[in-house]
Design an enzyme around this catalytic site. Structure first.
Site, PDB file in Angstrom:
ATOM      1  N   ASP A  37       0.898  -0.886   0.127  1.00 45.89           N
ATOM      2  CA  ASP A  37      -0.257   0.327  -0.383  1.00 45.89           C
ATOM      3  C   ASP A  37       0.509   1.313  -0.265  1.00 45.89           C
ATOM      4  OD1 ASP A  37      -2.331  -2.331  -0.070  1.00 45.89           O
ATOM      5  OD2 ASP A  37      -3.088  -1.047   1.900  1.00 45.89           O
ATOM      6  N   TYR A  40       2.020   2.176  -3.981  1.00 41.93           N
ATOM      7  CA  TYR A  40       0.935   2.382  -4.031  1.00 41.93           C
ATOM      8  C   TYR A  40       0.426   3.872  -3.631  1.00 41.93           C
ATOM      9  CZ  TYR A  40      -3.643   2.685  -6.570  1.00 41.93           C
ATOM     10  OH  TYR A  40      -4.357   3.307  -7.320  1.00 41.93           O
ATOM     11  N   ASP A  41       1.146   4.319  -2.485  1.00 44.20           N
ATOM     12  CA  ASP A  41       0.418   5.846  -2.049  1.00 44.20           C
ATOM     13  C   ASP A  41       1.898   6.880  -2.423  1.00 44.20           C
ATOM     14  OD1 ASP A  41      -1.990   5.057  -0.932  1.00 44.20           O
ATOM     15  OD2 ASP A  41      -1.348   4.918   1.103  1.00 44.20           O
ATOM     16  N   SER A  86     -35.631  -5.121 -14.886  1.00 44.17           N
ATOM     17  CA  SER A  86     -35.423  -6.011 -13.104  1.00 44.17           C
ATOM     18  C   SER A  86     -35.488  -7.808 -12.642  1.00 44.17           C
ATOM     19  CB  SER A  86     -36.383  -5.401 -11.837  1.00 44.17           C
ATOM     20  OG  SER A  86     -38.034  -5.692 -12.317  1.00 44.17           O
ATOM     21  N   GLU A 118     -25.303 -16.351  -9.296  1.00 45.75           N
ATOM     22  CA  GLU A 118     -24.881 -15.787  -8.646  1.00 45.75           C
ATOM     23  C   GLU A 118     -25.326 -15.239  -7.785  1.00 45.75           C
ATOM     24  OE1 GLU A 118     -24.616 -12.757 -12.048  1.00 45.75           O
ATOM     25  OE2 GLU A 118     -23.647 -13.592 -13.672  1.00 45.75           O
ATOM     26  N   LYS A 120     -27.162 -11.931  -5.465  1.00 42.85           N
ATOM     27  CA  LYS A 120     -27.941 -11.598  -5.563  1.00 42.85           C
ATOM     28  C   LYS A 120     -27.144 -10.101  -4.916  1.00 42.85           C
ATOM     29  CE  LYS A 120     -32.646  -9.548  -7.045  1.00 42.85           C
ATOM     30  NZ  LYS A 120     -31.935  -8.282  -6.331  1.00 42.85           N
ATOM     31  N   ASP A 122     -26.851  -6.664  -2.271  1.00 40.93           N
ATOM     32  CA  ASP A 122     -27.817  -6.409  -1.671  1.00 40.93           C
ATOM     33  C   ASP A 122     -26.823  -5.020  -1.487  1.00 40.93           C
ATOM     34  OD1 ASP A 122     -30.671  -5.005  -1.474  1.00 40.93           O
ATOM     35  OD2 ASP A 122     -30.507  -5.414   0.799  1.00 40.93           O
ATOM     36  N   ARG A 141     -29.764   3.254 -12.351  1.00 37.90           N
ATOM     37  CA  ARG A 141     -30.851   2.611 -13.138  1.00 37.90           C
ATOM     38  C   ARG A 141     -31.931   3.528 -13.314  1.00 37.90           C
ATOM     39  NH1 ARG A 141     -35.363  -0.788 -11.438  1.00 37.90           N
ATOM     40  NH2 ARG A 141     -35.687  -2.018 -12.576  1.00 37.90           N
ATOM     41  N   GLU A 181     -23.172  -3.698  -9.760  1.00 38.91           N
ATOM     42  CA  GLU A 181     -24.074  -3.025  -8.319  1.00 38.91           C
ATOM     43  C   GLU A 181     -22.751  -2.648  -7.424  1.00 38.91           C
ATOM     44  OE1 GLU A 181     -27.109  -3.987  -8.579  1.00 38.91           O
ATOM     45  OE2 GLU A 181     -28.084  -4.550  -5.986  1.00 38.91           O
ATOM     46  N   TYR A 233     -21.988  -7.575 -13.370  1.00 42.04           N
ATOM     47  CA  TYR A 233     -23.198  -9.153 -13.633  1.00 42.04           C
ATOM     48  C   TYR A 233     -23.675  -8.678 -14.888  1.00 42.04           C
ATOM     49  CZ  TYR A 233     -26.410  -5.719 -12.100  1.00 42.04           C
ATOM     50  OH  TYR A 233     -27.427  -5.020 -11.781  1.00 42.04           O
ATOM     51  N   LYS A 297     -29.355 -18.027 -14.743  1.00 42.12           N
ATOM     52  CA  LYS A 297     -29.476 -16.934 -15.362  1.00 42.12           C
ATOM     53  C   LYS A 297     -29.035 -18.375 -16.369  1.00 42.12           C
ATOM     54  CE  LYS A 297     -27.372 -12.032 -14.016  1.00 42.12           C
ATOM     55  NZ  LYS A 297     -26.670 -12.189 -14.174  1.00 42.12           N
ATOM     56  N   LYS A 321     -34.501 -15.707  -3.896  1.00 43.30           N
ATOM     57  CA  LYS A 321     -34.667 -14.576  -2.397  1.00 43.30           C
ATOM     58  C   LYS A 321     -34.563 -16.075  -1.432  1.00 43.30           C
ATOM     59  CE  LYS A 321     -34.996 -10.625  -3.106  1.00 43.30           C
ATOM     60  NZ  LYS A 321     -35.655  -9.510  -3.149  1.00 43.30           N
ATOM     61  N   CYS A 415     -41.428   0.938  39.311  1.00 42.53           N
ATOM     62  CA  CYS A 415     -41.877   0.812  38.220  1.00 42.53           C
ATOM     63  C   CYS A 415     -42.089   1.884  36.960  1.00 42.53           C
ATOM     64  CB  CYS A 415     -43.646  -0.095  38.725  1.00 42.53           C
ATOM     65  SG  CYS A 415     -43.939  -0.502  37.364  1.00 42.53           S
ATOM     66  N   CYS A 418     -45.973   3.012  37.879  1.00 43.93           N
ATOM     67  CA  CYS A 418     -46.500   3.451  38.511  1.00 43.93           C
ATOM     68  C   CYS A 418     -45.974   4.484  38.817  1.00 43.93           C
ATOM     69  CB  CYS A 418     -47.486   2.455  38.600  1.00 43.93           C
ATOM     70  SG  CYS A 418     -47.034   1.450  40.017  1.00 43.93           S
ATOM     71  N   CYS A 433     -43.638  -5.604  39.319  1.00 49.97           N
ATOM     72  CA  CYS A 433     -43.621  -4.615  40.510  1.00 49.97           C
ATOM     73  C   CYS A 433     -44.752  -4.879  40.827  1.00 49.97           C
ATOM     74  CB  CYS A 433     -44.430  -3.218  38.735  1.00 49.97           C
ATOM     75  SG  CYS A 433     -45.790  -2.344  40.078  1.00 49.97           S
ATOM     76  N   CYS A 438     -51.109  -1.028  39.553  1.00 56.01           N
ATOM     77  CA  CYS A 438     -50.572  -0.645  38.950  1.00 56.01           C
ATOM     78  C   CYS A 438     -51.185  -0.735  37.418  1.00 56.01           C
ATOM     79  CB  CYS A 438     -48.811  -1.242  38.318  1.00 56.01           C
ATOM     80  SG  CYS A 438     -48.278  -0.845  36.478  1.00 56.01           S
TER      81      CYS A 438
HETATM   82  S1  IVH Z   1     -29.148  -9.060 -13.633  1.00 55.06           S
HETATM   83  C1  IVH Z   1     -31.355  -8.376 -16.374  1.00 55.06           C
HETATM   84  N1  IVH Z   1     -27.623  -9.972 -11.124  1.00 55.06           N
HETATM   85  O1  IVH Z   1     -30.635  -7.255  -8.352  1.00 55.06           O
HETATM   86  C2  IVH Z   1     -30.967  -8.809 -15.255  1.00 55.06           C
HETATM   87  N2  IVH Z   1     -28.819  -8.221 -10.998  1.00 55.06           N
HETATM   88  O2  IVH Z   1     -33.929  -7.416  -9.424  1.00 55.06           O
HETATM   89  C3  IVH Z   1     -30.916  -7.870 -14.520  1.00 55.06           C
HETATM   90  N3  IVH Z   1     -29.198  -7.649  -8.533  1.00 55.06           N
HETATM   91  O3  IVH Z   1     -31.439  -4.228 -10.804  1.00 55.06           O
HETATM   92  C4  IVH Z   1     -29.513  -7.645 -13.350  1.00 55.06           C
HETATM   93  N4  IVH Z   1     -26.613  -8.854  -8.429  1.00 55.06           N
HETATM   94  O4  IVH Z   1     -29.453  -4.407  -8.761  1.00 55.06           O
HETATM   95  C5  IVH Z   1     -28.298  -9.229 -11.929  1.00 55.06           C
HETATM   96  N5  IVH Z   1     -26.080 -11.322 -10.037  1.00 55.06           N
HETATM   97  C6  IVH Z   1     -26.614 -10.221 -10.159  1.00 55.06           C
HETATM   98  C7  IVH Z   1     -26.748  -9.336  -9.271  1.00 55.06           C
HETATM   99  C8  IVH Z   1     -28.194  -8.291  -9.725  1.00 55.06           C
HETATM  100  C9  IVH Z   1     -27.660  -7.724  -7.728  1.00 55.06           C
HETATM  101  C10 IVH Z   1     -30.159  -5.857  -8.497  1.00 55.06           C
HETATM  102  C11 IVH Z   1     -29.739  -5.066  -9.777  1.00 55.06           C
HETATM  103  C12 IVH Z   1     -31.150  -5.412 -10.145  1.00 55.06           C
HETATM  104  C13 IVH Z   1     -31.788  -6.733  -9.651  1.00 55.06           C
HETATM  105  C14 IVH Z   1     -32.697  -7.234  -9.576  1.00 55.06           C
END
Ligand code: IVH
Length: 603
Positions: A37, A40-41, A86, A118, A120, A122, A141, A181, A233, A297, A321, A415, A418, A433, A438
């Site tokens: 590091d 790099y710095d 989505s 993959e 997902k 958040d 988005r 993401e 992704y 996918k 999910k 308490c 009361c 109590c 009360c």
């Molecule tokens: S694919 C059309 N891959 O989930 C394909 N999305 O509910 C859509 N997300 O808006 C995206 N991890 O923000 C994809 N490995 C992943 C993801 C991912 C998180 C989110 C992304 C998307 C939302 C869809």
């Protein structure tokens, strides 16, 4: 202009930039740094100095651009060339199997459809545009069709490549829209919140909010100070990149310099996908960032094309999910509730958090010992769990998120309702109590009395009970049967119609089975099951009320604690008085004929 700059300096600047980009790539994408590091710095400082001395050389692709730029007045909007859709959500294996079947039917492709799985993340979806290997714009988005231009903000994210890598296997595509993401990991989140507390700012409730708030700063120097990360992704529109599977696409992106999640698994049958889902949901809480499911996918891009999309989501992908039973949030305060039997229960007031589609803002902390054992302090970030209909509870404190200013909670010595003294009985964890009058206890006893399983009085809600106790209309549940319509009508949120309905409901509840009656009395340790046993064992209330502890203990299913409690209840003159008032005011106990409790008959 550049003619006057010594070519040696131009070369040095280019060399430094090239090195810094490469080391950034080794660090963030390959997770395999070659230099320290400090080194790099040192290079970064040298570059900053040169750019300051020769402003003509400043460029938005320079690694120094990660410090941010002068604030914007507002964000411009840009249309996405291909909508950012989505994903369809799913919550069961059956849904996933159905998804696979739908795909096979659509493609008529027999049995071998392979998927990529993959995590997902958040966070927030973004799209970055690269022209000839240079990042030119980045957008949120937004509504899927167009988003906000947050280019300078995205440039500050260390793991975003500003310039693409020229790899042997993949030439740099002339045009590339890449999607990913943006998120904040657990460590970054706790550091950020500790900093905010230091500055007297309110902490972010969760990493997602922190990421969203950081990304949408008009002043990108603020964004630069936030621990934002990204995983890529997918792509939007692309020229000059030839791959035929999603997995190959991800590998190509990785070679170009994009950070790809290392947990992504390629080319799986749908059954393997389901196994992996289980593995991932177990791994979930040990990952350094939050994930809320798995994205599945179709791997072959030709199939993806043939499947197409609906207006909302692609047919070739689905989100599986996780059952959201746990979430992290912050304890804003600890309140003390007084229960039906006088027990003081500490309850955590939480920053509201979604758990499995329900907003949770309180969690029981059970008692003082439990708080000590889990060392829960006000201001702590905690893992909260909700299981079915059970009251949410705090699983544990996330200690790494402590900033040091969290407050230790002390149980009050009086308490909170009361003001009477509280005691902790020998061998008990609960503090109680001692004042039977009360108001908190009275309210809880009435709620219990009117609830389902007891008198089941429709319309006797919490707010109404609070009002009636506070106004002195009810001092015990026996008073319920002397309420009149006029009195009820005068209460807040009550009218003639609702008052009449309540009177009718009270009237209808007067006749009650022995078991429900006993349960309604709220005798300590006598829940529905025990009340049922007692009703079965005695043919009349008079007999039960005179039963001794040993009589009671002789009954199958009644232990010494329950026996002592029932005996004590009927020995107390106030309780006898309340019961006789109930009967005087028209409560009719229905004794089940043919009850099996012949044992104590006539006693
Ligand atoms: S694919 C059309 N891959 O989930 C394909 N999305 O509910 C859509 N997300 O808006 C995206 N991890 O923000 C994809 N490995 C992943 C993801 C991912 C998180 C989110 C992304 C998307 C939302 C869809």
């Amino acid at each position: 202009m550049s003619a006057i700059i010594d070519p040696a300096i131009v070369n040095k600047v280019e060399e430094l930039r090239e090195s810094l980009h490469r080391h950034n790539y080794r660090y963030y994408v390959l997770d395999d740094p070659e230099i320290s590091d400090a080194e790099y710095d040192r290079m970064m400082q040298e570059l900053i100095k040169l750019e300051a001395a020769w402003p003509e050389l400043v460029s938005p692709d320079s690694p120094t651009a990660r410090v941010g730029a002068p604030p914007l007045a507002r964000f411009d909007t840009v249309a996405h060339s291909i909508p950012m859709l989505s994903l369809e959500n799913s919550f069961s294996d059956e849904n996933i199997i159905a998804f696979d079947e739908r795909i096979r039917k659509h493609l008529a492709a027999g049995e071998n459809i392979l998927y990529t799985a993959e995590p997902k993340l958040d966070g927030l979806a973004v799209e970055l545009v690269y022209e000839d290997g240079k990042m030119v714009t980045a957008a949120t988005r937004g509504d899927g069709l167009s988003g906000e231009l947050i280019t300078t903000n995205v440039r500050t994210i260390q793991s975003v490549p500003l310039i693409l890598q020229n790899s042997r296997r993949h030439a740099i595509p002339p045009y590339l829209e890449v999607r990913g993401e943006v998120f904040i990991g657990h460590d970054g989140f706790s550091r950020l919140n500790a900093e905010r507390l230091d500055q007297n700012l309110s902490p972010f409730a969760n990493p997602r909010n922190a990421a969203a708030g950081s990304l949408r700063q008009l002043d990108s120097t603020i964004t630069a100070g936030r621990p934002l990360e990204i995983f890529f992704y997918g792509v939007g529109s692309v020229t000059g990149l030839s791959v035929d599977s999603h997995w190959d696409l991800l590998q190509a992106l990785k070679n170009l310099g994009f950070r790809i999640n290392p947990l992504i698994q390629p080319r799986l049958t749908i059954h393997r996908v389901l196994d992996l889902y289980r593995e991932l949901s177990e791994k979930r809480y040990s990952l350094p960032y939050e994930i809320d499911g798995m994205v599945i996918k179709v791997d072959r891009l030709l199939y993806q094309q043939q499947l197409g999309s609906t207006s909302r989501s692609p047919r070739w992908a689905i989100a599986y999910k996780f059952e959201a039973v746990q979430a992290t949030t912050i304890v804003d305060g600890i309140e003390v509730q007084v229960g039906r039997t006088g027990t003081l229960t500490p309850v955590a007031r939480l920053q509201p958090v979604q758990i499995g589609g329900v907003t949770v803002s309180r969690a029981t902390l059970h008692n003082e010992d439990e708080i000590r054992k889990k060392d829960i302090r006000i201001g702590d970030t905690v893992l909260v769990q909700r299981a079915g209909d059970v009251i949410p509870e705090v699983v544990k404190v996330i200690e790494t998120k402590r900033s040091g200013i969290e407050e230790i909670f002390k149980m009050p010595s009086i308490c909170p309702v009361c003001g009477a003294a509280v005691i902790r009985e020998e061998g008990e964890v609960a503090v109680r109590c001692v004042n039977a009058e009360c108001p908190a206890q009275i309210k809880e006893r009435i709620r219990h009395f009117a609830a389902k399983g007891a008198f089941d009085i429709d319309g006797m809600g919490d707010k109404l009970i609070d009002q009636m106790v506070d106004k002195g209309l009810l001092t015990s549940y026996a008073d319920i049967f002397q309420l009149d319509k006029n009195t009820i009508e005068d209460l807040e949120r009550m009218g003639s119609k609702s008052a009449q309905n309540l009177i009718d409901a009270i009237e209808n509840s007067r006749q009650i089975t022995f078991g429900r009656f006993l349960y309604a009395l709220g005798i300590r340790y006598a829940g529905e099951h025990v009340a049922g046993i007692l009703a079965d064992s005695f043919d009349h209330l008079d007999n039960l009320s005179q039963a001794s502890r040993s009589d009671l203990e002789a009954i199958d299913g009644i232990g010494p604690t329950v026996a002592a409690s029932v005996e004590r209840f009927f020995q107390q003159p106030e309780n006898r008085e309340t019961v006789s008032r109930l009967l005087k005011r028209g409560v009719i106990i229905k004794y089940e004929t043919g009850s099996k409790g012949e044992l104590l008959k006539g006693k």
